[in-house]
Design a protein around this motif. Structure first.
Motif, PDB file in Angstrom:
ATOM      1  N   ILE A 127       0.849  -1.195   0.000  1.00 26.72           N
ATOM      2  CA  ILE A 127       0.000   0.000   0.000  1.00 26.72           C
ATOM      3  C   ILE A 127       0.880   1.239   0.000  1.00 26.72           C
ATOM      4  O   ILE A 127       1.741   1.411   0.856  1.00 26.72           O
ATOM      5  N   LYS A 128       0.659   2.090  -0.982  1.00 21.28           N
ATOM      6  CA  LYS A 128       1.474   3.295  -1.137  1.00 21.28           C
ATOM      7  C   LYS A 128       0.658   4.583  -1.007  1.00 21.28           C
ATOM      8  O   LYS A 128       1.213   5.659  -0.899  1.00 21.28           O
ATOM      9  N   ASN A 129      -0.678   4.460  -1.060  1.00 22.81           N
ATOM     10  CA  ASN A 129      -1.520   5.662  -1.037  1.00 22.81           C
ATOM     11  C   ASN A 129      -1.861   6.077   0.388  1.00 22.81           C
ATOM     12  O   ASN A 129      -2.260   5.251   1.203  1.00 22.81           O
ATOM     13  N   ASP A 130      -1.712   7.360   0.654  1.00 22.94           N
ATOM     14  CA  ASP A 130      -2.078   7.915   1.949  1.00 22.94           C
ATOM     15  C   ASP A 130      -3.594   7.886   2.102  1.00 22.94           C
ATOM     16  O   ASP A 130      -4.331   7.937   1.121  1.00 22.94           O
ATOM     17  N   TYR A 131      -4.055   7.792   3.331  1.00 22.20           N
ATOM     18  CA  TYR A 131      -5.490   7.792   3.663  1.00 22.20           C
ATOM     19  C   TYR A 131      -6.238   6.688   2.935  1.00 22.20           C
ATOM     20  O   TYR A 131      -7.251   6.902   2.286  1.00 22.20           O
ATOM     21  N   THR A 132      -5.699   5.485   3.063  1.00 22.24           N
ATOM     22  CA  THR A 132      -6.321   4.290   2.495  1.00 22.24           C
ATOM     23  C   THR A 132      -7.051   3.550   3.602  1.00 22.24           C
ATOM     24  O   THR A 132      -6.554   3.457   4.726  1.00 22.24           O
ATOM     25  N   ALA A 133      -8.219   3.024   3.274  1.00 22.13           N
ATOM     26  CA  ALA A 133      -8.966   2.174   4.203  1.00 22.13           C
ATOM     27  C   ALA A 133      -8.977   0.755   3.652  1.00 22.13           C
ATOM     28  O   ALA A 133      -9.167   0.548   2.451  1.00 22.13           O
ATOM     29  N   ILE A 134      -8.751  -0.197   4.536  1.00 19.56           N
ATOM     30  CA  ILE A 134      -8.877  -1.612   4.204  1.00 19.56           C
ATOM     31  C   ILE A 134     -10.093  -2.131   4.960  1.00 19.56           C
ATOM     32  O   ILE A 134     -10.132  -2.069   6.189  1.00 19.56           O
ATOM     33  N   VAL A 135     -11.086  -2.603   4.220  1.00 14.29           N
ATOM     34  CA  VAL A 135     -12.281  -3.183   4.831  1.00 14.29           C
ATOM     35  C   VAL A 135     -12.093  -4.690   4.805  1.00 14.29           C
ATOM     36  O   VAL A 135     -11.979  -5.293   3.733  1.00 14.29           O
ATOM     37  N   THR A 136     -12.045  -5.281   5.991  1.00 14.85           N
ATOM     38  CA  THR A 136     -11.618  -6.679   6.059  1.00 14.85           C
ATOM     39  C   THR A 136     -12.163  -7.375   7.299  1.00 14.85           C
ATOM     40  O   THR A 136     -13.219  -7.011   7.821  1.00 14.85           O
ATOM     41  N   HIS A 137     -11.425  -8.328   7.811  1.00 10.34           N
ATOM     42  CA  HIS A 137     -11.868  -9.237   8.863  1.00 10.34           C
ATOM     43  C   HIS A 137     -10.943  -9.153  10.072  1.00 10.34           C
ATOM     44  O   HIS A 137      -9.811  -8.680   9.976  1.00 10.34           O
ATOM     45  N   ALA A 138     -11.415  -9.671  11.203  1.00 12.88           N
ATOM     46  CA  ALA A 138     -10.645  -9.597  12.447  1.00 12.88           C
ATOM     47  C   ALA A 138      -9.276 -10.256  12.321  1.00 12.88           C
ATOM     48  O   ALA A 138      -8.277  -9.713  12.796  1.00 12.88           O
ATOM     49  N   GLY A 139      -9.202 -11.430  11.681  1.00 13.98           N
ATOM     50  CA  GLY A 139      -7.921 -12.117  11.549  1.00 13.98           C
ATOM     51  C   GLY A 139      -6.899 -11.303  10.771  1.00 13.98           C
ATOM     52  O   GLY A 139      -5.722 -11.255  11.136  1.00 13.98           O
ATOM     53  N   VAL A 140      -7.353 -10.649   9.723  1.00 11.18           N
ATOM     54  CA  VAL A 140      -6.470  -9.806   8.913  1.00 11.18           C
ATOM     55  C   VAL A 140      -5.980  -8.623   9.737  1.00 11.18           C
ATOM     56  O   VAL A 140      -4.787  -8.296   9.753  1.00 11.18           O
ATOM     57  N   ILE A 141      -6.893  -7.984  10.452  1.00 10.77           N
ATOM     58  CA  ILE A 141      -6.522  -6.819  11.264  1.00 10.77           C
ATOM     59  C   ILE A 141      -5.559  -7.227  12.370  1.00 10.77           C
ATOM     60  O   ILE A 141      -4.536  -6.567  12.590  1.00 10.77           O
ATOM     61  N   ARG A 142      -5.849  -8.332  13.042  1.00  8.75           N
ATOM     62  CA  ARG A 142      -4.933  -8.805  14.101  1.00  8.75           C
ATOM     63  C   ARG A 142      -3.544  -9.102  13.548  1.00  8.75           C
ATOM     64  O   ARG A 142      -2.537  -8.807  14.192  1.00  8.75           O
ATOM     65  N   SER A 143      -3.479  -9.680  12.360  1.00  8.29           N
ATOM     66  CA  SER A 143      -2.167 -10.016  11.802  1.00  8.29           C
ATOM     67  C   SER A 143      -1.370  -8.762  11.464  1.00  8.29           C
ATOM     68  O   SER A 143      -0.163  -8.719  11.686  1.00  8.29           O
ATOM     69  N   ILE A 144      -2.043  -7.728  10.961  1.00  4.24           N
ATOM     70  CA  ILE A 144      -1.338  -6.468  10.673  1.00  4.24           C
ATOM     71  C   ILE A 144      -0.884  -5.807  11.970  1.00  4.24           C
ATOM     72  O   ILE A 144       0.250  -5.323  12.068  1.00  4.24           O
ATOM     73  N   LEU A 145      -1.753  -5.796  12.977  1.00  2.00           N
ATOM     74  CA  LEU A 145      -1.361  -5.208  14.262  1.00  2.00           C
ATOM     75  C   LEU A 145      -0.205  -5.994  14.891  1.00  2.00           C
ATOM     76  O   LEU A 145       0.711  -5.387  15.466  1.00  2.00           O
ATOM     77  N   ALA A 146      -0.222  -7.311  14.761  1.00  2.00           N
ATOM     78  CA  ALA A 146       0.899  -8.115  15.270  1.00  2.00           C
ATOM     79  C   ALA A 146       2.187  -7.732  14.545  1.00  2.00           C
ATOM     80  O   ALA A 146       3.243  -7.598  15.172  1.00  2.00           O
ATOM     81  N   HIS A 147       2.085  -7.538  13.248  1.00  2.00           N
ATOM     82  CA  HIS A 147       3.253  -7.162  12.446  1.00  2.00           C
ATOM     83  C   HIS A 147       3.836  -5.825  12.898  1.00  2.00           C
ATOM     84  O   HIS A 147       5.046  -5.731  13.138  1.00  2.00           O
ATOM     85  N   ILE A 148       2.993  -4.812  13.022  1.00  2.00           N
ATOM     86  CA  ILE A 148       3.533  -3.477  13.328  1.00  2.00           C
ATOM     87  C   ILE A 148       3.969  -3.330  14.782  1.00  2.00           C
ATOM     88  O   ILE A 148       4.807  -2.484  15.080  1.00  2.00           O
TER      89      ILE A 148
END
Length: 179
Positions: A127-148
């Protein structure tokens, strides 16, 4: 860059049913939940929306920005043979190994949490665009939060992500907040 991770609204399915990539419809009160969610986003300049292709996400993405795109890698975990089964009716000999190591053990004819993590992070890193929203699922969100946050995947369920949750991430600092 500012990124918003948005979990879909409440799906129309009984509690206790295992679902991941099944295309679950939305209940009659979908628009009420969307109105509340949109009120939380009104002061946030979302310019791009990427969605899981599953109906419970695309309907919400369309309300945020009708010009959204989809990405297969943003789907929830593939529960394979367990899709739409009652969790209590999954055979013990199948669920026990997975429960002991859901990060690495794949569901029969499905995937592991590590599989979900790898495909999700590949999208996040592109993802390169500022102010992007990802509409997704809990597992996806948890995995990104775990990553960061460098949280071990087995501990990522400590991130509570109810339906309609909005997480705002500053990708430069990896700071996040729940709106």
């Amino acid at each position: 860059m500012i990124l918003y991770l948005i979990r879909h609204t409440t799906p129309d399915i009984e509690k206790g049913i295992c679902y991941g990539q099944a295309n679950i419809p939305l209940p009659d009160n979908f628009n009420d939940e969307v109105d509340f969610l949109l009120s939380k986003l009104k002061n946030h300049p979302i310019q791009h929306v990427i969605s899981s292709p599953l109906l419970r996400c695309t309907q919400l993405a369309n309300k945020i920005n009708p010009n959204f795109s989809t990405d297969e890698n943003l789907k929830e975990i593939d529960f394979g043979d367990w899709e739409l089964m009652d969790w209590n009716k999954i055979p013990q000999e199948e669920i026990d190994p997975w429960m002991k190591d859901f990060v690495n053990v794949a569901v029969p004819n499905g995937e592991s949490y590590m599989d979900l993590y790898l495909r999700t992070i590949s999208v996040y890193q592109q993802i390169k665009n500022d102010y992007t929203a990802i509409v997704t699922h809990a597992g996806v969100i948890r995995s990104i939060l775990a990553h960061i946050t460098q949280t071990d995947l087995q501990d990522s369920f400590d991130f509570k992500i109810p339906y309609g949750t909005i997480v705002k991430i500053d990708t430069q600092t990896n700071q996040y907040q729940i709106l």
